[in-house]
Write a protein that holds these residues in place. Sequence first.
Motif, PDB file in Angstrom:
ATOM      1  N   UNK A   1     -22.781  11.180   8.055  1.00  0.00           N
ATOM      2  CA  UNK A   1     -23.110  12.428   7.326  1.00  0.00           C
ATOM      3  C   UNK A   1     -21.579  12.308   6.269  1.00  0.00           C
ATOM      4  N   UNK A   2     -21.910  11.594   5.534  1.00  0.00           N
ATOM      5  CA  UNK A   2     -20.859  11.285   4.331  1.00  0.00           C
ATOM      6  C   UNK A   2     -20.608  12.582   3.344  1.00  0.00           C
ATOM      7  N   UNK A   3     -19.322  12.748   3.021  1.00  0.00           N
ATOM      8  CA  UNK A   3     -18.936  13.980   2.171  1.00  0.00           C
ATOM      9  C   UNK A   3     -19.679  13.629   0.814  1.00  0.00           C
ATOM     10  N   UNK A   4     -19.906  14.435   0.145  1.00  0.00           N
ATOM     11  CA  UNK A   4     -20.427  14.220  -1.240  1.00  0.00           C
ATOM     12  C   UNK A   4     -19.109  14.267  -2.019  1.00  0.00           C
ATOM     13  N   UNK A   5     -19.068  13.365  -3.091  1.00  0.00           N
ATOM     14  CA  UNK A   5     -18.133  13.417  -4.155  1.00  0.00           C
ATOM     15  C   UNK A   5     -17.676  14.574  -4.710  1.00  0.00           C
ATOM     16  N   UNK A   6     -16.411  14.763  -4.990  1.00  0.00           N
ATOM     17  CA  UNK A   6     -15.993  15.987  -5.965  1.00  0.00           C
ATOM     18  C   UNK A   6     -15.060  15.482  -6.847  1.00  0.00           C
ATOM     19  N   UNK A   7     -15.407  15.345  -7.972  1.00  0.00           N
ATOM     20  CA  UNK A   7     -14.482  14.809  -9.144  1.00  0.00           C
ATOM     21  C   UNK A   7     -13.304  15.591  -9.288  1.00  0.00           C
ATOM     22  N   UNK A   8     -12.240  14.891  -9.432  1.00  0.00           N
ATOM     23  CA  UNK A   8     -10.691  15.490  -9.326  1.00  0.00           C
ATOM     24  C   UNK A   8     -10.088  15.428  -8.285  1.00  0.00           C
ATOM     25  N   UNK A   9     -10.984  15.289  -7.027  1.00  0.00           N
ATOM     26  CA  UNK A   9     -10.235  15.329  -5.576  1.00  0.00           C
ATOM     27  C   UNK A   9     -10.360  13.986  -5.041  1.00  0.00           C
ATOM     28  N   UNK A  10      -9.155  13.493  -4.351  1.00  0.00           N
ATOM     29  CA  UNK A  10      -9.052  12.255  -3.792  1.00  0.00           C
ATOM     30  C   UNK A  10      -9.413  12.463  -2.175  1.00  0.00           C
ATOM     31  N   UNK A  11     -10.226  11.736  -1.694  1.00  0.00           N
ATOM     32  CA  UNK A  11     -10.821  11.761  -0.616  1.00  0.00           C
ATOM     33  C   UNK A  11     -10.010  10.711   0.294  1.00  0.00           C
ATOM     34  N   UNK A  12      -9.628  11.261   1.703  1.00  0.00           N
ATOM     35  CA  UNK A  12      -8.935  10.429   2.579  1.00  0.00           C
ATOM     36  C   UNK A  12      -9.474  10.521   3.666  1.00  0.00           C
ATOM     37  N   UNK A  13     -10.012   9.551   4.592  1.00  0.00           N
ATOM     38  CA  UNK A  13     -10.530   9.492   6.258  1.00  0.00           C
ATOM     39  C   UNK A  13      -9.345   9.151   6.868  1.00  0.00           C
ATOM     40  N   UNK A  14      -9.113  10.165   7.658  1.00  0.00           N
ATOM     41  CA  UNK A  14      -7.856  10.484   8.575  1.00  0.00           C
ATOM     42  C   UNK A  14      -8.538  10.644  10.274  1.00  0.00           C
ATOM     43  N   UNK A  15      -8.868   9.666  10.815  1.00  0.00           N
ATOM     44  CA  UNK A  15      -9.752   9.819  12.109  1.00  0.00           C
ATOM     45  C   UNK A  15      -8.466  10.556  13.224  1.00  0.00           C
ATOM     46  N   UNK A  16      -8.554  11.745  13.699  1.00  0.00           N
ATOM     47  CA  UNK A  16      -7.508  12.318  14.437  1.00  0.00           C
ATOM     48  C   UNK A  16      -7.806  12.095  16.044  1.00  0.00           C
ATOM     49  N   UNK A  17      -9.166  11.429  16.190  1.00  0.00           N
ATOM     50  CA  UNK A  17      -9.292  10.938  17.836  1.00  0.00           C
ATOM     51  C   UNK A  17      -9.363   9.469  17.910  1.00  0.00           C
ATOM     52  N   UNK A  18      -8.719   8.972  18.885  1.00  0.00           N
ATOM     53  CA  UNK A  18      -8.581   7.618  18.922  1.00  0.00           C
ATOM     54  C   UNK A  18      -9.857   7.211  19.691  1.00  0.00           C
ATOM     55  N   UNK A  19     -10.951   7.098  18.877  1.00  0.00           N
ATOM     56  CA  UNK A  19     -12.253   6.543  19.532  1.00  0.00           C
ATOM     57  C   UNK A  19     -12.313   4.982  20.091  1.00  0.00           C
ATOM     58  N   UNK A  20     -11.259   4.161  19.622  1.00  0.00           N
ATOM     59  CA  UNK A  20     -11.244   2.880  20.151  1.00  0.00           C
ATOM     60  C   UNK A  20     -10.803   3.043  21.696  1.00  0.00           C
ATOM     61  N   UNK A  21      -9.944   3.851  21.921  1.00  0.00           N
ATOM     62  CA  UNK A  21      -9.334   3.984  23.200  1.00  0.00           C
ATOM     63  C   UNK A  21     -10.347   4.180  24.094  1.00  0.00           C
ATOM     64  N   UNK A  22     -11.356   5.320  23.872  1.00  0.00           N
ATOM     65  CA  UNK A  22     -12.289   5.851  24.718  1.00  0.00           C
ATOM     66  C   UNK A  22     -13.236   4.715  24.822  1.00  0.00           C
ATOM     67  N   UNK A  23     -13.596   3.719  23.935  1.00  0.00           N
ATOM     68  CA  UNK A  23     -14.491   2.808  23.814  1.00  0.00           C
ATOM     69  C   UNK A  23     -13.926   1.765  24.967  1.00  0.00           C
ATOM     70  N   UNK A  24     -12.706   1.567  25.070  1.00  0.00           N
ATOM     71  CA  UNK A  24     -12.119   0.506  25.757  1.00  0.00           C
ATOM     72  C   UNK A  24     -12.198   0.984  27.236  1.00  0.00           C
ATOM     73  N   UNK A  25     -11.953   2.369  27.521  1.00  0.00           N
ATOM     74  CA  UNK A  25     -12.318   2.861  28.879  1.00  0.00           C
ATOM     75  C   UNK A  25     -13.563   3.122  29.331  1.00  0.00           C
ATOM     76  N   UNK A  26     -14.466   3.259  28.415  1.00  0.00           N
ATOM     77  CA  UNK A  26     -16.125   3.136  28.844  1.00  0.00           C
ATOM     78  C   UNK A  26     -16.224   4.585  28.646  1.00  0.00           C
ATOM     79  N   UNK A  27     -15.538   5.606  28.139  1.00  0.00           N
ATOM     80  CA  UNK A  27     -15.756   7.001  28.098  1.00  0.00           C
ATOM     81  C   UNK A  27     -16.251   7.334  26.671  1.00  0.00           C
ATOM     82  N   UNK A  28     -16.450   6.597  25.694  1.00  0.00           N
ATOM     83  CA  UNK A  28     -17.012   6.953  24.465  1.00  0.00           C
ATOM     84  C   UNK A  28     -18.332   7.379  24.567  1.00  0.00           C
ATOM     85  N   UNK A  29     -18.771   8.341  23.790  1.00  0.00           N
ATOM     86  CA  UNK A  29     -20.149   8.613  23.548  1.00  0.00           C
ATOM     87  C   UNK A  29     -20.733   8.153  22.100  1.00  0.00           C
ATOM     88  N   UNK A  30     -22.052   8.008  22.079  1.00  0.00           N
ATOM     89  CA  UNK A  30     -22.560   7.344  20.649  1.00  0.00           C
ATOM     90  C   UNK A  30     -22.252   8.619  19.664  1.00  0.00           C
TER      91      UNK A  30
END
Length: 262
Positions: A64-93
């Motif tokens: 569900x990508x954000x729409x672009x807004x002229x004049x605004x800088x977009x930064x993706x900052x994932x705050x949940x460590x999905x890779x850790x859950x994937x390694x533990x086998x607890x991650x959901x699709x």
Amino acid sequence: MFEGIINARDLGGIRIGEKSVKSGLLLRTANLHGATPKDLARLQEEFHLRRIFDFRSQPEAQLQPDVEIPGATYLLLPTLDVSAEQQSGEAMPEEMWVNLEKHIVRLSFMKIFQEKGRELYPSLAFSEFSQLQYATFLNLILETEEGAVLWHCSQGKDRTGMGAALILAALGADRETILRDFDRSNDAYRPIVEKLCADVEAAGGGWQEKEVVHAFMGVSVHNFSRTLDMIDERWGSLQQYLQDQMEVGPEECRRLQERYLA
């Protein structure tokens, strides 16, 4: 507040001591995927939006990508460590997270999901991975000298709520003020939470199962307050946590207060 952006609000007007947060500068929302042309025009022309912080995982943002807004800088900052859950086998699709409403009644009966509900906020507060993302978020806000900043996740409540709590703490807000803003997400999601809780009850679920619905489809103020208690126990205060873990100390807080309080 907007046509196609849900759970959106301006921190402006929140009282902190004898001052209030300035309006039009600190915006928290759900994702911007459904933003309408009118929404985009307002963010660009009325709020002069300069930075967008997206706390979702990369797969979530791609679905569900954000729409672009002229004049605004977009930064993706994932705050949940999905890779850790994937390694533990607890991650959901990621597709399940995006369409959680369809699955939450069944998931509410699973012990592992009940535990996820209880530990979501502590994981955001205590994970070094999450702390790094929030530290980047706060320090980039410090670098934004004009215009508004906006931060969001998928529903604009948990990861976004943590970001709002950290900003409010840096501005000098007390716990009651922080929890009041956090709880406001329940206003946006109350109808669906009540419906799903009724579905859980019809399926034989009780308080524990319904708490999962509250935690994932609304917000659990109880769990968030417990997380703040845990922070106080380890660091003494949320302000000390900001200084020790995110390098946002008294000088940085003073700068934020000068910019955003009046």
